[in-house]
Design a protein around this motif. Structure first.
Motif, PDB file in Angstrom:
ATOM      1  N   ILE A 157      61.674 -31.897 110.448  1.00 18.60           N
ATOM      2  CA  ILE A 157      61.026 -33.323 110.432  1.00 18.60           C
ATOM      3  C   ILE A 157      59.601 -33.019 110.359  1.00 18.60           C
ATOM      4  O   ILE A 157      59.149 -32.343 111.193  1.00 18.60           O
ATOM      5  N   LEU A 158      58.792 -33.157 109.393  1.00 24.26           N
ATOM      6  CA  LEU A 158      57.357 -33.054 108.974  1.00 24.26           C
ATOM      7  C   LEU A 158      56.796 -34.213 109.748  1.00 24.26           C
ATOM      8  O   LEU A 158      56.610 -35.541 109.126  1.00 24.26           O
ATOM      9  N   ASP A 159      56.079 -34.023 110.895  1.00 23.72           N
ATOM     10  CA  ASP A 159      55.337 -35.005 111.509  1.00 23.72           C
ATOM     11  C   ASP A 159      53.961 -35.556 110.912  1.00 23.72           C
ATOM     12  O   ASP A 159      53.117 -34.785 110.778  1.00 23.72           O
ATOM     13  N   GLY A 160      53.872 -36.689 110.367  1.00 26.36           N
ATOM     14  CA  GLY A 160      52.911 -37.212 109.602  1.00 26.36           C
ATOM     15  C   GLY A 160      52.161 -38.404 110.259  1.00 26.36           C
ATOM     16  O   GLY A 160      51.378 -39.206 109.722  1.00 26.36           O
ATOM     17  N   GLY A 161      52.560 -38.640 111.708  1.00 22.67           N
ATOM     18  CA  GLY A 161      51.786 -39.823 112.387  1.00 22.67           C
ATOM     19  C   GLY A 161      52.740 -41.122 111.845  1.00 22.67           C
ATOM     20  O   GLY A 161      53.861 -41.125 111.448  1.00 22.67           O
ATOM     21  N   LYS A 162      52.150 -42.137 112.425  1.00 17.32           N
ATOM     22  CA  LYS A 162      52.774 -43.592 112.457  1.00 17.32           C
ATOM     23  C   LYS A 162      52.518 -43.832 110.820  1.00 17.32           C
ATOM     24  O   LYS A 162      51.349 -43.777 110.276  1.00 17.32           O
ATOM     25  N   CYS A 163      53.411 -44.523 110.258  1.00 23.79           N
ATOM     26  CA  CYS A 163      53.501 -45.092 108.843  1.00 23.79           C
ATOM     27  C   CYS A 163      52.428 -46.074 108.707  1.00 23.79           C
ATOM     28  O   CYS A 163      52.337 -47.218 109.621  1.00 23.79           O
ATOM     29  N   THR A 164      51.611 -46.283 107.453  1.00 24.32           N
ATOM     30  CA  THR A 164      50.635 -47.180 107.364  1.00 24.32           C
ATOM     31  C   THR A 164      50.982 -48.515 107.233  1.00 24.32           C
ATOM     32  O   THR A 164      50.803 -49.576 107.925  1.00 24.32           O
ATOM     33  N   PHE A 165      52.225 -48.726 106.485  1.00 23.06           N
ATOM     34  CA  PHE A 165      52.715 -50.182 106.339  1.00 23.06           C
ATOM     35  C   PHE A 165      53.866 -50.593 107.011  1.00 23.06           C
ATOM     36  O   PHE A 165      53.915 -51.780 107.282  1.00 23.06           O
ATOM     37  N   GLY A 166      54.718 -49.653 107.413  1.00 24.07           N
ATOM     38  CA  GLY A 166      55.852 -50.056 108.360  1.00 24.07           C
ATOM     39  C   GLY A 166      56.925 -50.659 107.699  1.00 24.07           C
ATOM     40  O   GLY A 166      57.849 -50.997 108.406  1.00 24.07           O
ATOM     41  N   VAL A 167      56.801 -51.067 106.316  1.00 24.51           N
ATOM     42  CA  VAL A 167      58.047 -51.820 105.848  1.00 24.51           C
ATOM     43  C   VAL A 167      58.309 -51.058 104.416  1.00 24.51           C
ATOM     44  O   VAL A 167      57.217 -50.442 103.856  1.00 24.51           O
ATOM     45  N   GLU A 168      59.403 -51.095 103.917  1.00 24.22           N
ATOM     46  CA  GLU A 168      59.840 -50.403 102.433  1.00 24.22           C
ATOM     47  C   GLU A 168      58.745 -50.985 101.465  1.00 24.22           C
ATOM     48  O   GLU A 168      58.437 -51.984 101.673  1.00 24.22           O
ATOM     49  N   SER A 169      58.909 -50.097 100.470  1.00 29.23           N
ATOM     50  CA  SER A 169      58.023 -50.600  99.029  1.00 29.23           C
ATOM     51  C   SER A 169      58.669 -51.762  98.198  1.00 29.23           C
ATOM     52  O   SER A 169      59.754 -52.232  98.523  1.00 29.23           O
ATOM     53  N   THR A 170      57.743 -52.298  97.708  1.00 27.79           N
ATOM     54  CA  THR A 170      58.111 -53.361  96.855  1.00 27.79           C
ATOM     55  C   THR A 170      58.867 -52.701  95.663  1.00 27.79           C
ATOM     56  O   THR A 170      58.434 -51.630  95.016  1.00 27.79           O
ATOM     57  N   GLY A 185      57.789 -56.133  99.326  1.00 30.59           N
ATOM     58  CA  GLY A 185      57.369 -55.043  99.963  1.00 30.59           C
ATOM     59  C   GLY A 185      55.736 -55.282 100.130  1.00 30.59           C
ATOM     60  O   GLY A 185      55.206 -56.360 100.034  1.00 30.59           O
ATOM     61  N   PRO A 186      55.091 -54.272 100.552  1.00 32.71           N
ATOM     62  CA  PRO A 186      53.667 -54.425 100.564  1.00 32.71           C
ATOM     63  C   PRO A 186      52.751 -54.939  99.368  1.00 32.71           C
ATOM     64  O   PRO A 186      51.488 -55.553  99.629  1.00 32.71           O
ATOM     65  N   ILE A 187      53.112 -54.739  98.278  1.00 35.65           N
ATOM     66  CA  ILE A 187      52.356 -55.166  97.113  1.00 35.65           C
ATOM     67  C   ILE A 187      53.027 -56.428  96.540  1.00 35.65           C
ATOM     68  O   ILE A 187      54.287 -56.480  96.232  1.00 35.65           O
ATOM     69  N   ALA A 188      52.339 -57.572  96.658  1.00 32.54           N
ATOM     70  CA  ALA A 188      52.700 -58.895  96.599  1.00 32.54           C
ATOM     71  C   ALA A 188      53.373 -59.371  95.012  1.00 32.54           C
ATOM     72  O   ALA A 188      52.449 -58.731  94.218  1.00 32.54           O
ATOM     73  N   LYS A 189      54.035 -59.987  94.899  1.00 33.33           N
ATOM     74  CA  LYS A 189      54.435 -60.754  93.812  1.00 33.33           C
ATOM     75  C   LYS A 189      53.262 -61.070  93.061  1.00 33.33           C
ATOM     76  O   LYS A 189      53.060 -61.123  91.693  1.00 33.33           O
ATOM     77  N   ASP A 190      52.320 -62.107  93.673  1.00 32.34           N
ATOM     78  CA  ASP A 190      51.079 -62.738  93.068  1.00 32.34           C
ATOM     79  C   ASP A 190      50.346 -61.458  92.544  1.00 32.34           C
ATOM     80  O   ASP A 190      49.628 -61.765  91.468  1.00 32.34           O
ATOM     81  N   THR A 191      50.416 -60.456  93.221  1.00 34.91           N
ATOM     82  CA  THR A 191      49.215 -59.513  92.695  1.00 34.91           C
ATOM     83  C   THR A 191      49.760 -58.656  91.509  1.00 34.91           C
ATOM     84  O   THR A 191      48.784 -58.392  90.691  1.00 34.91           O
ATOM     85  N   LEU A 192      51.205 -58.507  91.419  1.00 35.50           N
ATOM     86  CA  LEU A 192      51.759 -57.814  90.181  1.00 35.50           C
ATOM     87  C   LEU A 192      51.596 -58.857  88.852  1.00 35.50           C
ATOM     88  O   LEU A 192      51.247 -58.613  87.783  1.00 35.50           O
ATOM     89  N   GLU A 193      51.669 -60.215  89.379  1.00 38.40           N
ATOM     90  CA  GLU A 193      51.546 -61.417  88.137  1.00 38.40           C
ATOM     91  C   GLU A 193      50.195 -61.208  87.814  1.00 38.40           C
ATOM     92  O   GLU A 193      49.980 -61.381  86.348  1.00 38.40           O
ATOM     93  N   GLU A 194      49.191 -61.370  88.688  1.00 37.77           N
ATOM     94  CA  GLU A 194      47.648 -61.248  88.166  1.00 37.77           C
ATOM     95  C   GLU A 194      47.406 -60.339  87.468  1.00 37.77           C
ATOM     96  O   GLU A 194      46.796 -60.290  86.157  1.00 37.77           O
ATOM     97  N   PHE A 195      47.820 -58.974  87.711  1.00 37.31           N
ATOM     98  CA  PHE A 195      47.533 -57.860  86.982  1.00 37.31           C
ATOM     99  C   PHE A 195      48.345 -57.810  85.649  1.00 37.31           C
ATOM    100  O   PHE A 195      47.565 -57.487  84.563  1.00 37.31           O
ATOM    101  N   LEU A 196      49.433 -58.112  85.516  1.00 34.85           N
ATOM    102  CA  LEU A 196      50.240 -58.199  84.318  1.00 34.85           C
ATOM    103  C   LEU A 196      49.830 -59.300  83.385  1.00 34.85           C
ATOM    104  O   LEU A 196      50.232 -59.188  82.097  1.00 34.85           O
ATOM    105  N   GLY A 197      49.687 -60.344  84.016  1.00 33.34           N
ATOM    106  CA  GLY A 197      49.487 -61.668  83.345  1.00 33.34           C
ATOM    107  C   GLY A 197      50.584 -62.248  82.830  1.00 33.34           C
ATOM    108  O   GLY A 197      50.548 -63.069  81.713  1.00 33.34           O
TER     109      GLY A 197
END
Length: 326
Positions: A157-170, A185-197
């Motif tokens: 087990i490689l100890d890297g401390g506590k995870c930043t987000f704490g829930v799995e990826s989008t 997950g941490p990257i919201a649907k709205d964020t992706l829609e805004e980026f892709l248009g």
């Protein structure tokens, strides 16, 4: 606890073994993605159904193209959101073993941002398959100690401390007619829609039992503590309960609600956060559910968060999958 060394984990991976590595989301059980026997070891250790595919973790676009076919939209998303908590469902390359993808012609790929995981990817020089470091359907670990409690000291087990987000990826599916979120997950649907248009769909039709899923984390019961969980549509429903006893446990969104509950209920009370900030609730979500188990109550009572924006959609998704009663 005494964790494994970085060199020791790299050598174990190159020898076809499994190691636990930290990511910015949760800890993962990593193995060489292109080695079928190594992948089998992960399924066996987790007791994971063979119809549940693994996410392949890569350092960059070059490693991604070792396992997947990237279209222009995929490359745009990678350049914007990688490294980070965005997993893309893409057509797989023939070189990738079928057990990684549950026999499907698609593969889930992401590039983690955690510095230790990225160092391992660079040194190993090839993609790593890495589902969450927990037995199938149990709570995902967000620190090294929780991995140790699941699997013992024989697993490096490689100890890297506590995870930043704490829930799995989008998880974003790019193999359908329209892009769709399979797992929030941490990257919201709205964020992706805004980026892709463009519009992005939510969810996917349920597959029949035994049929492979395109993405991990889609089981109806998943991310669950040992104690039964009853889920409510809002916290006011919990406040209105009149039949709670000392055998019940309530998890409030934040510490400020604890005195109010304790003044009128004999139930044990915990909270997901001090501040009521969604990011803090997400970071503490699994650890708090795990802590609730230690009290050995008959029932855990939790409620969905009112908002649905950003990471709250991911929190509510995990609470729905953790619940056994509603």
């Amino acid at each position: 606890m005494r964790g494994a060394s970085l060199r020791g984990c790299i050598d174990a991976l190159l020898g076809g073994d499994i190691v636990a590595l930290p990511t910015e989301t949760v800890y993962g059980l990593a193995c060489l993605a292109l080695e079928e026997q190594a992948v089998d070891k992960v399924f066996q250790l987790k007791k994971r159904p063979s119809d549940n595919p693994l996410i392949v973790h890569v350092l960059d676009l070059d490693q991604a193209q070792m396992v997947a076919v990237l279209n222009p939209i995929a490359k745009l998303l990678c350049n914007e959101f990688w490294p980070g908590p965005l997993t893309l469902i893409l057509p797989k390359r023939d070189e990738l073993p079928g057990n990684v993808t549950a026999g499907l012609e698609t593969v889930a790929v992401r590039s983690p941002s955690h510095a230790l995981f990225r160092t391992v990817l660079k040194e190993v020089g090839q993609p790593l398959a890495a589902p969450s470091a927990n037995p199938h359907s149990k709570l995902s670990p967000t620190n090294a100690k929780e991995v140790l409690e699941f699997f013992g000291s024989e697993l490096p087990i490689l100890d890297g401390g506590k995870c930043t987000f704490g829930v799995e990826s989008t998880v974003l599916d790019l193999t359908s007619e329209k892009p769709s979120i399979l797992r929030p997950g941490p990257i919201a649907k709205d964020t992706l829609e805004e980026f892709l248009g463009i519009e992005i769909l939510s969810g996917l039709p349920r597959t029949k039992k035994g049929e492979p899923q395109k993405s991990p984390g889609l089981s109806l019961k998943h991310y669950a503590p040992e104690t039964s969980v009853r889920l409510y549509s809002c916290f006011d429903e919990i406040l209105g309960l009149e039949d709670l006893t000392s055998d019940d446990l309530i998890i409030a969104p934040h510490d400020g609600m604890i005195p109010l509950i304790q003044s009128s209920s004999p139930a044990k009370v915990l909270s997901f956060s001090k501040t009521d900030e969604p990011e803090e609730i997400a970071r503490n979500l699994y650890a708090t559910l795990r802590a609730a188990d230690f009290f050995e109550k008959k029932l855990i009572h939790v409620a969905l968060l009112r908002d649905t924006n950003g990471i709250i959609a991911a929190i509510n998704d995990r609470l729905r999958r953790a619940s056994t009663l509603s």
